[in-house]
Design a protein around this motif. Structure first.
Motif, PDB file in Angstrom:
ATOM      1  N   SER A  40       0.927  -1.242  -0.180  1.00 19.20           N
ATOM      2  CA  SER A  40       0.143  -0.041  -0.009  1.00 19.20           C
ATOM      3  C   SER A  40       0.886   1.320  -0.076  1.00 19.20           C
ATOM      4  O   SER A  40       2.190   1.170  -0.005  1.00 19.20           O
ATOM      5  CB  SER A  40      -0.971   0.063   1.120  1.00 19.20           C
ATOM      6  OG  SER A  40      -0.057  -0.040   2.372  1.00 19.20           O
ATOM      7  N   LEU A  93      -7.115  -2.005   4.433  1.00 22.98           N
ATOM      8  CA  LEU A  93      -6.627  -2.372   3.357  1.00 22.98           C
ATOM      9  C   LEU A  93      -6.828  -3.788   2.927  1.00 22.98           C
ATOM     10  O   LEU A  93      -7.026  -3.980   1.693  1.00 22.98           O
ATOM     11  CB  LEU A  93      -5.161  -2.149   3.617  1.00 22.98           C
ATOM     12  CG  LEU A  93      -4.494  -0.790   3.982  1.00 22.98           C
ATOM     13  CD1 LEU A  93      -3.005  -0.977   4.485  1.00 22.98           C
ATOM     14  CD2 LEU A  93      -4.521   0.003   2.540  1.00 22.98           C
ATOM     15  N   ASP A  94      -6.838  -4.604   4.021  1.00 22.52           N
ATOM     16  CA  ASP A  94      -6.965  -6.060   3.553  1.00 22.52           C
ATOM     17  C   ASP A  94      -8.380  -6.248   2.872  1.00 22.52           C
ATOM     18  O   ASP A  94      -8.583  -7.294   2.210  1.00 22.52           O
ATOM     19  CB  ASP A  94      -7.063  -6.940   4.895  1.00 22.52           C
ATOM     20  CG  ASP A  94      -7.161  -8.399   4.820  1.00 22.52           C
ATOM     21  OD1 ASP A  94      -6.122  -9.214   4.123  1.00 22.52           O
ATOM     22  OD2 ASP A  94      -8.086  -8.907   5.082  1.00 22.52           O
ATOM     23  N   LYS A  95      -9.303  -5.653   3.581  1.00 19.99           N
ATOM     24  CA  LYS A  95     -10.742  -5.985   2.952  1.00 19.99           C
ATOM     25  C   LYS A  95     -11.235  -4.998   2.011  1.00 19.99           C
ATOM     26  O   LYS A  95     -12.596  -5.058   1.483  1.00 19.99           O
ATOM     27  CB  LYS A  95     -11.815  -5.811   4.396  1.00 19.99           C
ATOM     28  CG  LYS A  95     -11.548  -6.734   5.275  1.00 19.99           C
ATOM     29  CD  LYS A  95     -11.675  -8.048   5.036  1.00 19.99           C
ATOM     30  CE  LYS A  95     -11.476  -9.292   5.881  1.00 19.99           C
ATOM     31  NZ  LYS A  95     -10.470  -9.128   6.732  1.00 19.99           N
ATOM     32  N   ASN A  96     -10.126  -4.248   1.298  1.00 17.56           N
ATOM     33  CA  ASN A  96     -10.689  -3.515   0.101  1.00 17.56           C
ATOM     34  C   ASN A  96     -11.539  -2.387   0.248  1.00 17.56           C
ATOM     35  O   ASN A  96     -12.221  -2.210  -0.522  1.00 17.56           O
ATOM     36  CB  ASN A  96     -10.868  -4.573  -1.112  1.00 17.56           C
ATOM     37  CG  ASN A  96     -10.497  -3.687  -2.200  1.00 17.56           C
ATOM     38  OD1 ASN A  96      -9.790  -2.902  -2.727  1.00 17.56           O
ATOM     39  ND2 ASN A  96     -11.437  -4.333  -3.372  1.00 17.56           N
ATOM     40  N   PHE A  97     -11.408  -1.797   1.365  1.00 22.36           N
ATOM     41  CA  PHE A  97     -12.653  -0.791   1.606  1.00 22.36           C
ATOM     42  C   PHE A  97     -11.915   0.622   0.685  1.00 22.36           C
ATOM     43  O   PHE A  97     -10.747   0.487   0.626  1.00 22.36           O
ATOM     44  CB  PHE A  97     -12.635  -0.452   3.025  1.00 22.36           C
ATOM     45  CG  PHE A  97     -13.609  -1.224   3.796  1.00 22.36           C
ATOM     46  CD1 PHE A  97     -14.921  -0.818   3.676  1.00 22.36           C
ATOM     47  CD2 PHE A  97     -13.129  -2.177   4.601  1.00 22.36           C
ATOM     48  CE1 PHE A  97     -15.973  -1.639   4.438  1.00 22.36           C
ATOM     49  CE2 PHE A  97     -13.934  -3.046   5.442  1.00 22.36           C
ATOM     50  CZ  PHE A  97     -15.442  -2.592   5.131  1.00 22.36           C
ATOM     51  N   LEU A  98     -12.797   1.557   0.604  1.00 16.15           N
ATOM     52  CA  LEU A  98     -12.341   2.532  -0.213  1.00 16.15           C
ATOM     53  C   LEU A  98     -11.691   3.572   0.717  1.00 16.15           C
ATOM     54  O   LEU A  98     -12.562   4.117   1.850  1.00 16.15           O
ATOM     55  CB  LEU A  98     -13.516   3.177  -0.867  1.00 16.15           C
ATOM     56  CG  LEU A  98     -13.169   4.540  -1.708  1.00 16.15           C
ATOM     57  CD1 LEU A  98     -12.159   4.323  -2.675  1.00 16.15           C
ATOM     58  CD2 LEU A  98     -14.513   5.124  -2.240  1.00 16.15           C
ATOM     59  N   TYR A 155      -3.582 -11.971   8.223  1.00 21.92           N
ATOM     60  CA  TYR A 155      -3.970 -11.533   7.106  1.00 21.92           C
ATOM     61  C   TYR A 155      -3.394 -11.788   5.968  1.00 21.92           C
ATOM     62  O   TYR A 155      -3.883 -11.917   4.762  1.00 21.92           O
ATOM     63  CB  TYR A 155      -4.239  -9.764   7.072  1.00 21.92           C
ATOM     64  CG  TYR A 155      -5.302  -9.148   7.902  1.00 21.92           C
ATOM     65  CD1 TYR A 155      -6.468  -9.861   7.974  1.00 21.92           C
ATOM     66  CD2 TYR A 155      -5.163  -8.430   8.782  1.00 21.92           C
ATOM     67  CE1 TYR A 155      -7.628  -9.436   8.742  1.00 21.92           C
ATOM     68  CE2 TYR A 155      -6.043  -7.765   9.181  1.00 21.92           C
ATOM     69  CZ  TYR A 155      -7.183  -8.168   9.536  1.00 21.92           C
ATOM     70  OH  TYR A 155      -8.323  -7.583  10.322  1.00 21.92           O
ATOM     71  N   ARG A 156      -1.865 -12.300   6.044  1.00 20.30           N
ATOM     72  CA  ARG A 156      -1.061 -12.617   4.982  1.00 20.30           C
ATOM     73  C   ARG A 156      -0.458 -14.037   5.359  1.00 20.30           C
ATOM     74  O   ARG A 156       0.871 -13.886   5.487  1.00 20.30           O
ATOM     75  CB  ARG A 156      -0.004 -11.576   4.642  1.00 20.30           C
ATOM     76  CG  ARG A 156      -0.990 -10.337   4.088  1.00 20.30           C
ATOM     77  CD  ARG A 156      -1.415 -10.426   2.604  1.00 20.30           C
ATOM     78  NE  ARG A 156      -1.518  -9.010   1.867  1.00 20.30           N
ATOM     79  CZ  ARG A 156      -2.855  -8.393   2.150  1.00 20.30           C
ATOM     80  NH1 ARG A 156      -3.690  -9.261   2.807  1.00 20.30           N
ATOM     81  NH2 ARG A 156      -3.153  -7.622   1.498  1.00 20.30           N
ATOM     82  N   LYS A 192      -8.746 -16.975   2.664  1.00 21.62           N
ATOM     83  CA  LYS A 192      -9.539 -16.835   1.616  1.00 21.62           C
ATOM     84  C   LYS A 192     -11.179 -16.944   1.838  1.00 21.62           C
ATOM     85  O   LYS A 192     -11.776 -16.049   1.086  1.00 21.62           O
ATOM     86  CB  LYS A 192      -9.255 -17.352   0.332  1.00 21.62           C
ATOM     87  CG  LYS A 192      -9.965 -17.192  -0.943  1.00 21.62           C
ATOM     88  CD  LYS A 192      -9.099 -17.822  -2.245  1.00 21.62           C
ATOM     89  CE  LYS A 192      -9.852 -17.608  -3.508  1.00 21.62           C
ATOM     90  NZ  LYS A 192      -9.179 -18.352  -4.647  1.00 21.62           N
ATOM     91  N   LYS A 221     -12.751 -14.139   3.807  1.00 18.79           N
ATOM     92  CA  LYS A 221     -13.086 -13.006   2.995  1.00 18.79           C
ATOM     93  C   LYS A 221     -14.166 -13.055   2.316  1.00 18.79           C
ATOM     94  O   LYS A 221     -14.940 -12.092   2.278  1.00 18.79           O
ATOM     95  CB  LYS A 221     -11.790 -12.856   1.986  1.00 18.79           C
ATOM     96  CG  LYS A 221     -10.541 -12.093   2.731  1.00 18.79           C
ATOM     97  CD  LYS A 221      -9.447 -11.737   1.687  1.00 18.79           C
ATOM     98  CE  LYS A 221      -8.446 -10.944   2.460  1.00 18.79           C
ATOM     99  NZ  LYS A 221      -7.198 -10.894   1.505  1.00 18.79           N
ATOM    100  N   GLU A 225     -17.617 -10.626   2.748  1.00 18.04           N
ATOM    101  CA  GLU A 225     -18.022 -10.023   1.735  1.00 18.04           C
ATOM    102  C   GLU A 225     -19.578 -10.267   1.779  1.00 18.04           C
ATOM    103  O   GLU A 225     -20.628  -9.258   1.708  1.00 18.04           O
ATOM    104  CB  GLU A 225     -17.595 -10.435   0.347  1.00 18.04           C
ATOM    105  CG  GLU A 225     -16.408  -9.854  -0.116  1.00 18.04           C
ATOM    106  CD  GLU A 225     -16.180  -8.429   0.068  1.00 18.04           C
ATOM    107  OE1 GLU A 225     -16.947  -7.666  -0.632  1.00 18.04           O
ATOM    108  OE2 GLU A 225     -15.222  -7.618   0.444  1.00 18.04           O
TER     109      GLU A 225
END
Length: 308
Positions: A143, A181-186, A225-226, A290, A293, A297
């Motif tokens: 990021s 960052l991990d959950k792809n929020f704006l 998370y990774r 995965k 996640k 969602e």
């Protein structure tokens, strides 16, 4: 439900809380100002009430505990989180709130480090710590966030109601950033002015103990998370140690046809097996993450449907 909720976690901020509440009431007259008192002993709660804030109490000590209660209790379309120490001027509040309400940003980060933080902040180890944390997270999570630990943020309802608060203390901001960052929020950042605490107001942040907690949080969240990257890193280290022990034994065998150093060979095999097991753990946990996640969602979709 409030249109805008201003969240102010407080612990012994009697010197500054009146000014903070009044400043944000002027900047956002339609907002509801919430002050959550975290066992203050200097009358912070009474001063906040007199200034026009809604005061509630969180008796479990720690900023993370306060934020957990705030996020659970308060219903709003937009949440603006600030500190009660008067280090974040209210002049940026409207811009941050508008990004959430009009553009649909999930987290607006008030970026101190691109503005006045390094000149205003008088604690050099804090400056170094902010740079270190920023570098680690941006490297681990690919990021480019400029300010990881700022306490000046605006959130959408979707983020607030789906964020699982695990931290108890000042590491909460780091946890928020990594989760987003991990959950792809704006995410969006805007530079904000920072000013140091006024005379008589003391920081509750301990440079070394809280700094260690933040670094520990980064390591734990990177593992959670990774997991593939985390366990592969250690697997490679063990495999390298295995090679270092094995190569001399192999060369000696090729020269003499004998293996006189069986303990060394056993150690090499032991390290190799550990490396393989770590790599397999990474694969398994990566599949679990995965799947998590995917379920997350689906939960977000349910929150959106419930709001409608």
């Amino acid at each position: 439900m409030d249109k805008i909720a201003v969240l102010i976690p407080c612990y012994n901020e009697s010197v500054t809380i009146k000014k903070v509440v009044e400043d944000y009431k002027r900047a956002l007259p339609e907002a509801t100002i919430y002050v959550y008192d975290n066992n203050s002993s200097d009358g912070t709660d009474e001063i906040a009430k007199a200034a026009g804030a809604l005061v509630r109490y969180e008796y479990r000590q720690g900023k993370g505990n306060v934020i957990r209660s705030m996020f659970r209790d308060i219903e709003a379309e937009c949440y603006l989180m600030i500190d009660g120490d008067d280090t974040y001027p209210a002049e940026h509040a409207r811009d941050m709130v508008n990004l959430v309400l009009e553009k649909g940003v999930d987290m607006v980060i008030g970026d101190r480090l691109s503005a006045t933080y390094f000149t205003e902040n008088k604690r050099p180890f804090h400056n170094l710590g902010n740079k270190m944390v920023r570098g680690l997270i941006n490297r681990f999570f690919q990021s480019n966030v400029k300010d990881i630990m700022t306490g000046y943020r605006a959130f959408s309802r979707l983020f607030v109601k789906s964020f699982p608060v695990l931290s108890k203390g000042f590491e909460i901001e780091t946890e928020m950033t990594i989760h987003a960052l991990d959950k792809n929020f704006l995410l969006e950042e805007i530079p904000v002015t920072y000013r140091d605490r006024p005379e008589g107001s003391e920081s509750k942040l301990n440079t070394f103990s809280d700094g260690f907690k933040v670094l520990k949080t980064i390591a734990n969240l990177f593992r959670d998370y990774r997991p593939m990257a985390f366990f592969t890193f250690f697997a490679v280290i063990f495999e390298l140690f295995s090679v270092v022990f094995f190569v001399p034994v192999l060369l000696e065998y090729m020269q003499t046809g004998l293996v006189p150093r069986f303990p060394t060979l056993i150690v090499a095999g032991f390290f190799s097996v550990i490396g393989i097991l770590l790599w397999i753990c990474g694969i398994i946990l990566n599949i679990i993450v995965k799947k998590h996640k995917q379920l997350y969602e689906l939960m977000l979709n349910q929150i959106v449907r419930d709001k409608e």
